[in-house]
Design a protein around this motif. Sequence first.
Motif, PDB file in Angstrom:
ATOM      1  N   PRO A 131       7.390  -5.344  14.313  1.00 21.81           N
ATOM      2  CA  PRO A 131       6.880  -4.000  14.065  1.00 21.81           C
ATOM      3  C   PRO A 131       7.628  -3.338  12.906  1.00 21.81           C
ATOM      4  N   VAL A 132       7.055  -2.276  12.385  1.00 20.09           N
ATOM      5  CA  VAL A 132       7.696  -1.533  11.306  1.00 20.09           C
ATOM      6  C   VAL A 132       9.045  -1.006  11.803  1.00 20.09           C
ATOM      7  N   ARG A 133      10.073  -1.121  10.975  1.00 22.76           N
ATOM      8  CA  ARG A 133      11.396  -0.604  11.340  1.00 22.76           C
ATOM      9  C   ARG A 133      11.489   0.879  11.011  1.00 22.76           C
ATOM     10  N   ALA A 134      11.204   1.201   9.783  1.00 18.85           N
ATOM     11  CA  ALA A 134      11.167   2.594   9.339  1.00 18.85           C
ATOM     12  C   ALA A 134      10.267   2.632   8.120  1.00 18.85           C
ATOM     13  N   PRO A 135       9.164   3.372   8.179  1.00 16.35           N
ATOM     14  CA  PRO A 135       8.281   3.402   7.016  1.00 16.35           C
ATOM     15  C   PRO A 135       9.020   3.997   5.819  1.00 16.35           C
ATOM     16  N   HIS A 136       8.828   3.411   4.667  1.00 13.79           N
ATOM     17  CA  HIS A 136       9.506   3.909   3.479  1.00 13.79           C
ATOM     18  C   HIS A 136       8.921   5.269   3.113  1.00 13.79           C
ATOM     19  N   PRO A 137       9.761   6.313   2.986  1.00 10.94           N
ATOM     20  CA  PRO A 137       9.242   7.666   2.784  1.00 10.94           C
ATOM     21  C   PRO A 137       8.403   7.832   1.516  1.00 10.94           C
ATOM     22  N   ASN A 138       8.662   7.061   0.478  1.00 12.35           N
ATOM     23  CA  ASN A 138       7.902   7.204  -0.761  1.00 12.35           C
ATOM     24  C   ASN A 138       6.544   6.510  -0.700  1.00 12.35           C
ATOM     25  N   LEU A 139       6.282   5.766   0.382  1.00  6.39           N
ATOM     26  CA  LEU A 139       4.990   5.102   0.521  1.00  6.39           C
ATOM     27  C   LEU A 139       4.124   5.760   1.598  1.00  6.39           C
ATOM     28  N   VAL A 140       4.710   6.669   2.385  1.00  6.15           N
ATOM     29  CA  VAL A 140       3.964   7.356   3.436  1.00  6.15           C
ATOM     30  C   VAL A 140       2.913   8.254   2.784  1.00  6.15           C
ATOM     31  N   GLY A 141       1.723   8.273   3.333  1.00  2.88           N
ATOM     32  CA  GLY A 141       0.667   9.137   2.832  1.00  2.88           C
ATOM     33  C   GLY A 141      -0.113   8.567   1.671  1.00  2.88           C
ATOM     34  N   ARG A 142       0.111   7.301   1.323  1.00  2.65           N
ATOM     35  CA  ARG A 142      -0.608   6.693   0.218  1.00  2.65           C
ATOM     36  C   ARG A 142      -1.811   5.894   0.685  1.00  2.65           C
ATOM     37  N   GLU A 143      -2.120   5.961   1.992  1.00  2.00           N
ATOM     38  CA  GLU A 143      -3.282   5.230   2.500  1.00  2.00           C
ATOM     39  C   GLU A 143      -4.542   6.022   2.216  1.00  2.00           C
ATOM     40  N   GLU A 144      -5.554   5.330   1.713  1.00  2.00           N
ATOM     41  CA  GLU A 144      -6.866   5.946   1.557  1.00  2.00           C
ATOM     42  C   GLU A 144      -7.553   5.963   2.908  1.00  2.00           C
ATOM     43  N   ASP A 145      -8.444   6.937   3.113  1.00  3.60           N
ATOM     44  CA  ASP A 145      -9.189   6.996   4.368  1.00  3.60           C
ATOM     45  C   ASP A 145     -10.086   5.778   4.530  1.00  3.60           C
ATOM     46  N   LYS A 146     -10.763   5.405   3.465  1.00  3.95           N
ATOM     47  CA  LYS A 146     -11.631   4.226   3.482  1.00  3.95           C
ATOM     48  C   LYS A 146     -11.491   3.523   2.148  1.00  3.95           C
ATOM     49  N   ALA A 147     -11.488   2.212   2.202  1.00  6.92           N
ATOM     50  CA  ALA A 147     -11.387   1.439   0.964  1.00  6.92           C
ATOM     51  C   ALA A 147     -12.655   1.606   0.152  1.00  6.92           C
ATOM     52  N   ARG A 148     -12.478   1.728  -1.159  1.00 11.55           N
ATOM     53  CA  ARG A 148     -13.623   1.786  -2.050  1.00 11.55           C
ATOM     54  C   ARG A 148     -13.268   1.118  -3.362  1.00 11.55           C
TER      55      ARG A 148
END
Length: 149
Positions: A131-148
Amino acid sequence: MLLKGQLVSQLCNLSNLVPLTVIKGASHEFIPLPQGENATTADFHSIRTKTESPAHFTSGFYKIEAGPARPAHYNFEETKYVLNGQIDVLDEATGITHHLVPGDFAFFHVGSKVKFSTKSSGFAFYAVTRPVRAPHPNLVGREEDKARL
């Protein structure tokens, strides 16, 4: 020409599709080394798989710069694919140091014991069965809602 039953079947199959997860801008410039450290991992995505033998599947980046060797003893599987620079891996089972450069791939089995080092810097993509240990803070919130595209 589709028959009515085939069309209904295809529409039902489409409703079972799951959209991709896309991380935008996940690259080395967003992954600073922690103060006083010469290496870091940056987990950016983790899921509990839905395969016949469920496990966690996490992926991210590994970054290392010149400095002390970084020991690792694996209680999970991991793959590393070198993207930039050089990462030296001392395999304690064989005593062989592997000099991994861009395009090289390594697989670490449960029970592998290694030491990572470099004379300059190295950057790799990894995928692990933990499992994830600690999400990297500079990558949090970079997920798109849906791939396009």
